[in-house]
Design a protein around this motif. Structure first.
Motif, mmCIF file in Angstrom:
data_model
loop_
_atom_site.group_PDB
_atom_site.id
_atom_site.type_symbol
_atom_site.label_atom_id
_atom_site.label_comp_id
_atom_site.label_asym_id
_atom_site.label_seq_id
_atom_site.Cartn_x
_atom_site.Cartn_y
_atom_site.Cartn_z
ATOM 1 N N ASP A 268 0.903 -1.336 0.509
ATOM 2 C CA ASP A 268 -0.126 -0.407 -0.429
ATOM 3 C C ASP A 268 1.112 1.153 -0.064
ATOM 4 N N GLU A 269 1.983 1.246 -0.122
ATOM 5 C CA GLU A 269 2.931 2.849 -0.610
ATOM 6 C C GLU A 269 3.909 2.004 -2.060
ATOM 7 N N TRP A 270 3.811 2.297 -2.601
ATOM 8 C CA TRP A 270 4.682 1.911 -3.804
ATOM 9 C C TRP A 270 5.180 3.665 -5.064
ATOM 10 N N ASN A 271 6.367 3.767 -4.975
ATOM 11 C CA ASN A 271 7.007 4.773 -6.495
ATOM 12 C C ASN A 271 7.922 4.875 -7.073
ATOM 13 N N VAL A 272 8.386 5.135 -7.657
ATOM 14 C CA VAL A 272 9.869 6.059 -8.170
ATOM 15 C C VAL A 272 9.882 7.768 -6.922
ATOM 16 N N TRP A 273 10.858 8.065 -6.176
ATOM 17 C CA TRP A 273 10.375 8.337 -5.159
ATOM 18 C C TRP A 273 12.123 8.990 -4.697
ATOM 19 N N TYR A 274 12.817 10.427 -4.857
ATOM 20 C CA TYR A 274 13.917 10.771 -4.899
ATOM 21 C C TYR A 274 13.750 11.145 -3.268
ATOM 22 N N LEU A 275 14.242 10.563 -2.680
ATOM 23 C CA LEU A 275 13.573 10.830 -1.051
ATOM 24 C C LEU A 275 14.853 11.755 -0.687
ATOM 25 N N SER A 276 16.167 11.253 -1.063
ATOM 26 C CA SER A 276 16.973 11.625 -0.866
ATOM 27 C C SER A 276 17.382 13.280 -1.536
ATOM 28 N N ARG A 277 16.225 13.789 -2.232
ATOM 29 C CA ARG A 277 16.507 15.202 -2.485
ATOM 30 C C ARG A 277 15.771 15.735 -1.675
ATOM 31 N N PHE A 278 14.361 15.924 -1.041
ATOM 32 C CA PHE A 278 13.480 15.824 0.433
ATOM 33 C C PHE A 278 14.555 15.928 1.162
ATOM 34 N N GLN A 279 15.270 14.605 1.912
ATOM 35 C CA GLN A 279 16.552 14.570 3.455
ATOM 36 C C GLN A 279 16.913 15.923 2.757
ATOM 37 N N ASN A 280 18.210 16.220 1.767
ATOM 38 C CA ASN A 280 19.406 16.937 1.885
ATOM 39 C C ASN A 280 18.592 18.633 0.898
ATOM 40 N N VAL A 281 17.562 18.181 0.231
ATOM 41 C CA VAL A 281 17.063 20.258 0.033
ATOM 42 C C VAL A 281 15.679 20.507 0.477
ATOM 43 N N ASP A 282 14.942 19.975 0.383
ATOM 44 C CA ASP A 282 13.079 20.056 0.779
ATOM 45 C C ASP A 282 12.570 20.099 1.772
ATOM 46 N N ARG A 283 13.753 19.960 3.099
ATOM 47 C CA ARG A 283 12.593 19.555 4.178
ATOM 48 C C ARG A 283 12.474 20.869 5.012
ATOM 49 N N ILE A 284 11.761 21.305 5.657
ATOM 50 C CA ILE A 284 10.956 22.005 6.206
ATOM 51 C C ILE A 284 11.527 21.653 7.964
ATOM 52 N N GLU A 285 11.763 23.062 8.885
ATOM 53 C CA GLU A 285 12.861 23.186 9.932
ATOM 54 C C GLU A 285 12.118 25.078 10.655
ATOM 55 N N GLY A 286 12.107 24.883 11.512
ATOM 56 C CA GLY A 286 12.419 25.237 12.243
ATOM 57 C C GLY A 286 10.835 25.911 13.160
ATOM 58 N N LEU A 287 10.759 26.210 14.263
ATOM 59 C CA LEU A 287 9.716 26.431 15.328
ATOM 60 C C LEU A 287 8.626 27.279 15.315
ATOM 61 N N ASP A 288 8.708 27.983 14.532
ATOM 62 C CA ASP A 288 8.137 29.027 13.658
ATOM 63 C C ASP A 288 7.754 29.113 12.035
ATOM 64 N N ASN A 289 7.819 28.033 11.463
ATOM 65 C CA ASN A 289 7.367 27.871 10.541
ATOM 66 C C ASN A 289 6.770 26.468 10.117
ATOM 67 N N TRP A 290 5.388 26.914 9.964
ATOM 68 C CA TRP A 290 4.342 25.838 9.931
ATOM 69 C C TRP A 290 3.416 26.259 8.824
ATOM 70 N N PRO A 291 3.775 25.917 7.623
ATOM 71 C CA PRO A 291 3.044 26.610 6.155
ATOM 72 C C PRO A 291 2.114 25.770 6.187
ATOM 73 N N VAL A 292 1.211 25.900 5.006
ATOM 74 C CA VAL A 292 -0.911 25.707 4.920
ATOM 75 C C VAL A 292 0.554 24.526 3.340
ATOM 76 N N ALA A 293 -0.074 23.752 3.537
ATOM 77 C CA ALA A 293 0.392 22.978 1.889
ATOM 78 C C ALA A 293 1.273 23.716 1.148
#
Length: 503
Positions: free
Chosen positions: A291-316
């Protein structure tokens, strides 16, 4: 030019292809729900705020059951937040994806969307930060026709008829240290067994999926399945598998052979489940919900796209918006081949995910929706793969990969629907530089003719469909196919995925 040979005989079957194998997955993650399926200000938005262009594409994709609302999201989710008057629903922090969830789209709204696209609902319960009581409450709210406070609450919220959810997931990826409420196999097996028994006391008709490993490369893989199933074997119907693949360090050869890994994953879980069956002395057989399968460039999320910060909680926020190439689509189509060839045990699967987030469908706010390259193998396979999956005899040259050793240049699966008099063959050529001439012995199919012949390939294996060029890549008719004397011949271009319909 390399040559390969394939023999198809409808008398030798693996198992019936369950329509639930063509399932999808919608998680409250990034722009999947908001700006993806739901955008009230969009020119195509209907009275419920859903994008009609996306509805039509999901219908074309041919998705059966859709797993919801997660995913990692579910382990911090309070289902009560997602029902009732919208202006009274709380905004919550989603720790899984470091975002704010508005709860504007919840259970009722999503069920309405499913009615529009013609798919069934598969619900996940939170066994990360919650437990048996909350799972029971959600089941009662969703499936009980009436007569109790929770079922009446559903009715008061606008849904007279019960949702009638058949398939339920007992948490999500509970083996993963990233998961809220992560547990050991022993602890998770105990709570999953308790929740399953309680839920069956309320509704014995439901089907339950227990969490397997979130990857075949987890350090607990195999032992996790054994321990969890020892606790839950007679309480559940499925154990889950999750797998994502990406091209790493320019190793296209290994990436094109990703289905070899999926095959091994499935076969190991089947062997483990059958071992537990023997040990506990059960008469039932546990199947797999991939119930989860795909091609996913997970390394890009881990290295580039990750959101951080206690005051940084964006919507969508824009998260996990991978743009897929021809090579990605060929691997994707090969993963579908792997799922179908295990039709005797893989009877449910969910493509993760559907819109914007590692998805076959992309949208632009206020703008168009378009098909990614991976859209085509899914939509064509979902439409053509009917009846029984067949045992095949394939003779093909091999090539050496860094990750999987020697693997065949060609991979294939076939299905046969005796009632309709139709067969389908799905093929990949993993060679990066040579076409392959494939001869298929179809004498056992009788007087067959070619109804459809689609090939997805391109001189540029990294060509993609984008907002600027939404139709750069599409399948083309393969005019090389011929039938003579009970044999079909076809040329498979380098790095290609092909589907044939015979009747």
């Amino acid at each position: 030019m390399p040559t390969a040979r394939l023999t198809i005989d409808p008398h030798f079957t693996v198992g019936r292809v369950d329509r639930n194998v063509f399932g999808g997955f919608v998680e409250h993650l990034g722009r999947h729900v908001y700006d993806g399926i739901y955008e009230p200000t969009h020119p195509t938005a209907d009275a419920d705020g859903f994008r009609a262009d996306v509805v039509e594409l999901v219908k074309e994709l041919g998705v059966s059951t859709i797993r919801y609302p997660g995913g990692n999201f579910v382990s911090g989710f309070r289902w009560e937040d997602s029902v009732g008057p919208r202006d009274e629903r709380p905004r919550r922090l989603d720790l899984a994806w470091h975002s704010t969830e508005t709860n504007e789209v919840g259970l009722h709204e999503f069920a309405t969307w499913l009615d529009k696209v013609g798919s069934d609902l598969m619900l996940a319960v939170n066994l990360g930060t919650r437990g048996t009581l909350e799972a029971l409450d959600l089941l009662e709210y969703a499936n009980l026709p009436g007569g109790t406070a929770l079922s009446q609450r559903r009715i008061d919220n606008g849904r007279t008829d019960a949702f009638g959810v058949k398939m339920w997931c007992l948490g999500n990826e509970m083996d993963g240290p990233w998961q809220l409420g992560h547990r050991s196999a022993d602890d998770y097996g105990k709570i999953a067994s308790q929740a399953a028994k309680a839920m069956r006391q309320l509704d014995p008709s439901i089907e339950l999926v227990v969490c397997g490993s979130s990857s075949a490369h987890m350090p607990t893989f195999g032992e996790w399945e054994r321990v969890v199933l020892t606790h839950t074997y007679d309480d559940v119907d499925y154990i889950s598998c999750h797998a994502y693949y990406e091209e790493k360090d320019g190793d296209l050869g290994s990436f094109l052979a990703s289905a070899v890994d999926m095959d091994g994953f499935i076969e190991t879980v089947v062997a483990t489940a059958d071992h537990v069956k023997a040990v506990v002395g059960s008469e039932k057989t546990i199947n797999i919900s991939f119930d989860e399968w795909n091609v996913w460039y997970l390394s890009r999320f881990q290295n580039v796209d990750r959101i951080e910060g206690l005051d940084n909680w964006p919507v969508a926020p824009r998260l996990l918006e991978d743009v897929y190439s021809v090579a990605d689509a060929v691997v994707f189509g090969n993963l579908m081949i792997s799922l179908i060839r295990h039709a005797d045990r893989v009877t449910s699967a969910s493509l993760a995910q559907l819109v914007n987030v590692i998805a076959p469908i992309m949208t632009e706010p206020g703008g168009p929706a378009w098909r990614q390259t991976t859209f085509f193998p899914f939509s064509i396979t979902s439409r053509l793969a009917q009846g029984e999956a067949l045992e095949l005899k394939l003779d093909a040259p091999t090539y050496r990969t860094a990750e999987y050793g020697e693997v065949p240049l060609v991979d294939a699966v076939a299905t046969h629907d005796a009632d309709a008099g139709r067969s389908a063959v799905f093929l990949v050529n993993r060679s990066q530089d040579e076409a392959v001439t494939l001869t298929v012995d179809i004498a056992a199919l009788g007087d067959a003719s070619v109804l459809e012949a689609h090939t997805l390939a391109d001189d540029d294996v990294y060509a993609k469909n984008t907002l600027a060029e939404p139709e750069r890549v599409a399948p083309r008719r393969n005019d090389s196919v011929r039938i003579e004397g009970g044999e079909l011949t076809i040329t498979l271009p380098p790095v290609s995925w092909t589907a044939l319909s015979l009747g």
